[in-house]
Design an enzyme around this catalytic site. Sequence first.
Site, short mmCIF file in Angstrom:
data_model
loop_
_atom_site.label_atom_id
_atom_site.label_comp_id
_atom_site.label_asym_id
_atom_site.label_seq_id
_atom_site.Cartn_x
_atom_site.Cartn_y
_atom_site.Cartn_z
N LYS A 553 -1.96 -3.72 1.13
CA LYS A 553 -1.11 -4.60 0.83
C LYS A 553 -1.03 -5.24 2.49
O LYS A 553 -1.75 -4.92 3.31
CB LYS A 553 0.52 -3.97 0.75
CG LYS A 553 0.58 -2.50 1.75
CD LYS A 553 1.62 -1.61 1.28
CE LYS A 553 1.43 -0.95 0.02
NZ LYS A 553 2.38 -1.45 -1.03
N THR A 663 3.45 -5.19 -6.53
CA THR A 663 2.68 -5.57 -7.87
C THR A 663 1.38 -4.76 -7.80
O THR A 663 0.83 -4.25 -8.92
CB THR A 663 2.46 -7.06 -7.94
OG1 THR A 663 2.10 -7.43 -6.68
CG2 THR A 663 3.61 -7.72 -8.56
#
Length: 818
Positions: A553, A663
Site C-alpha cells: 500500500k 481495497t
Amino acid sequence: MVDITAPQASLSADDLRKRITTNLQEKQGVEPEEATVADVYAATAEVVRDYLSVSSLDAKKRMVKGHVKAVGYLSAEFLIGRQLSNALLNAGLTQQFEGAVAELGFKAKDVIATEPEPGLGNGGLGRLAACYVDSLASLGVPAFGYGIQYRYGIFRQEFDDEGKQVEKPDYWLSEGNPWGHEDVVRSQRVSFGGSVVDGDDGARVWKPAWSVRAVPVDYLVPGYDSGRVNTLRLWTAKSYDEFDLATFNRSDYMGAVIPQVNAENITKVLYPEDSTPQGKRLRLEQQYFFVSASIHDAIRTFYPGEKNPDLTTFPDKICFQLNDTHPVIGIPELMRVLMDEHGMDWDAAWNITRKTFNYTCHTLLPEALEVWPAKLIGELLPRHLEIIRSINAQFVQELESKGIDDDVIDRMRIATDGPDGQVRMAYLATVGGSYVNGVAALHSQLLKDVTLKDFSSVYPNKFTNVTNGVTPRRFIKLANPRLSDLITEGLGTDKWLHDLDELEGLVPLADDSSFVERFRKVKEANKQDFAKYASDKFDFSINTNTMFDSMIKRLHEYKRQSLKILAVIAEYAAIKDGSVNVDEILPRSVFFGAKAAPGYAMAKLTIQLINNVARVVNNDPAVKGKLAVYFPWNYNIDLAEHLIPATELDEQISQAGKEASGTGNMKFALNGSLTVGTLDGANVEIRERVGAENFFLFGMQVEDVEKLYADGYDPMEYVHADPRLHHAIDLVASGAFSHGDRDTYAALTSDWLTHDYFMTMADFTAYMDIQKEIEATYRNPDEWTRKAILNVAHSGFFSSDRSIEDYLTRIWHTEPQR
Ligand code: 26V
C-alpha cells in the site's frame, strides 16, 4: 461437466492471426517472420482495439438515442493497469489470442508482459476508478470515465545504495500508445484567467486571458461478457497552433508564446502526493481543465448538433460522480455553463447542478480535504469564484432561515472572506450535489459523526454508504488462474465471474479434505511462481517453505508500516539475544511494497529503514531460511497481481479510524489470504462476512483511540511496558541498520518516543500477541487452508459489480441498458 459460460467471441484464432499478420505488415512495417515480441504486442493491441471499436460505436449510439441515464465518473486518476489480457478476457478472445500468437511463434505471456503499465494514479482511489469503469461496462450501464492522460504517471521508484527511495520519471508513452485513440475532432477549448465584466441585462461576462485545447484520448472499456464497450476519455492539453495574437499585437513577442508552454504543462505530470494537498496552481489548472472539457463533452454528446439545446433535461441524460474533491470545480463550472453559455437563470441552473452531481469522499484525515486559497481561484477562474461566493451566500441564508447558530454557520462556510479567504471543496461538493458517500460502512458513519457532522445534521438524507469493491476479472481470474480454475471446478460453473456472491457455494468445500488439499497446492504453486518472478525481476532468492506475509500500500504513517517493521526487528533481536530459539520460530518471508510521496520525509525514512533491516536480516546466517524481508521496488498493479495470489497473511494494520476503506484487503481475502488487521475501513465488513474466527483482529478500536487522545497519549508508557519494543527501538537508534550511524533514523525514533500520533507504540504488544496466534494456526495447514477457503467463499460482497449496483440504486438512480 463444468458449465463454462465464459464469453467466446465468434472471431476464430485463425482470423485473429490473419488480422495480426496484416497489421504487422501494414502498420508495424515488418514481415511476421521478422517480428519481435514488441511488434506482435503492438499489432495485437491495435487489432483488439479495432475489434472493440465496432461495439463501442454501437454502445454510444444506443446511449445517445436511448432513455437510460448515463454515468460520468469524474476522476483525476484512473490506475487502469495493463490492458491487453483484460481486454482479451472481457471480449472473449483469450483462447483465440493464445492460438494466434503460438502460430506466429510467440508465447502469449511474453506478449502480454511487453505492455508498459500506465501509472495514471497514486493508489487506492485511482485503482477504484478503474475497477468501477470495468464493472459499469460489465453490467451494461452506459457510462464514461473522464480523467487526465498524464504524460508522466506516478514516478518509477528505485532504491539507492543506502536504501533510500529515488524517484525517476515514468515516461510510459515512449513505445507508443496503441490503446489510446486521440480524437482531435472532439477537442474542447478550456480557458483561464482574465476578468469578469458587466454585460447586457446585468449578465456577468468572463473575459479569459488564455485558453488551451483539451484533446480527448479514448480508451475502450469492454465489459466482461456484456457486449458493451464504454469509453474512458482522458484529456491531454495542447496549445492552439495560432499563438496569442492579442499579446503579440502589444509587441510582447515572448509573452505571446508563454500560454503555449503553459498549455502543455497542464497534463505533463501526475501529482505524486496522495493525502496532503498543497494549494498548487498547476493542480487547480489540471482539475478545471479536465472537468470543463468533460462537461462540454457530455453536452456535445447528448445534444448532438444542437445550437440551443434544452439543458433542463441534462440531469436525465447523465449524472456525474465526483471521485473525491479533485473534480469539484465542476459544480461552479456547470453553473457557469448553464447561466453564461446557455442563458439559464440562477435557480434553474442550481436545480440542474444539484441533481447532476454526487460526491464520494475517500479520506478521514482532515488535512486531506482540499482547500483552495480564494485568491488563487480568483486569479485562475474569476467567474467561478463569483459563483462559489454566491453559492456560499445562498447556503448561509438557508442555514440562517433554519435557525442554525452563527458559530455553526461560520464553521460550515464554503468560502471564507478576507485576504486569506479559502474555498473548502468538500463542503462545496456536499452542498452542490445530491448525495455524499463514504467508501466503507465505518467510514461513512465517521463522515456523518465527525468529518461532515454539521452537514449531516442539516441534510441527513444526503449521506449514504457505498462500500468499495474490486473487479474479480482482473484480480482473481487473470491474476490467479489456478484459483479461478479450482473455484470454477468446485462450484461447477464460472457464473461467479458475473455474480461473485456465487462464491458462497464454496463453503461446504472448506470441509472437504481433497478440496482443501488442492486449495493448499494452488497457494503453494503461486508461491513458487512469485519466487521465480521475484528472482527474475529483483534478484531475490526466496525460500518458499516460509509463510508469505505481505504489506502493500502507499507509505503513510497512519497505515503503520512502522508497526510491521518494528515487529520484524523485535523478532530478529529475540533470536539474536537467544531469548527465542531460531529452530522454533515459524519461518516467514515478509514483503513490503510501497511508494512514498517525494516530499514526505518520514515516509521516505521508513522506506530506508525497511530496506536496511532487509539488508541486515537477509545477510545474517543466524536467521537464514527463517526470517527474511523483501522490498520489491516500484510497487504497481503488475506486482500486486503477482504477489497477492502468493500471499498467505495480509497486513491491514492502520490506526483505527484512519483508513477510509482499503481495497487491497478485499483482493487478498478473495485470493485466499488471511488478514491480520485492526477494526478499520472495510476490514470491519470483511471480518463480519468471513467470520471473526477467520480474521486476526488486534489493537485499539476507534473509541479507544479517541479516548487515548483525550486522556493524553504518552508513547513512552508503552515502550517501557514492553521490553521487546524497547529493545527494537534501541537497535534502530544504535545504528544496527545504518552501519553504526546513530543519527540516520533519529527523526523516526524520536517521533516514536515523543509523539507517535498514530499510536504505533500503543498497539505493539497486541500486534505481537496476535502474531503468536497466527503462527499457531499456520502450523496446522488444514486449519489455515480451511479458513482461507472461507475467506474466499464469504468475500463475494467485495466485487466492484456489487458496489456499482449500490451506486445505481442509492445514488445514480439509473440502470443497465438492455
Ligand atoms: C489526494 C490528493 C491530494 C492532492 C494531491 C493529489 C492527491 C491525490 C489523491 C488524493 C486522494 C487520497 C485519498 C485516497 O486515495 N483515499 C483512498 O481511497 C481508497 C478508495 O476509496 C480507499 O480504499 C483508501 O482507504 C483511501 O485511503
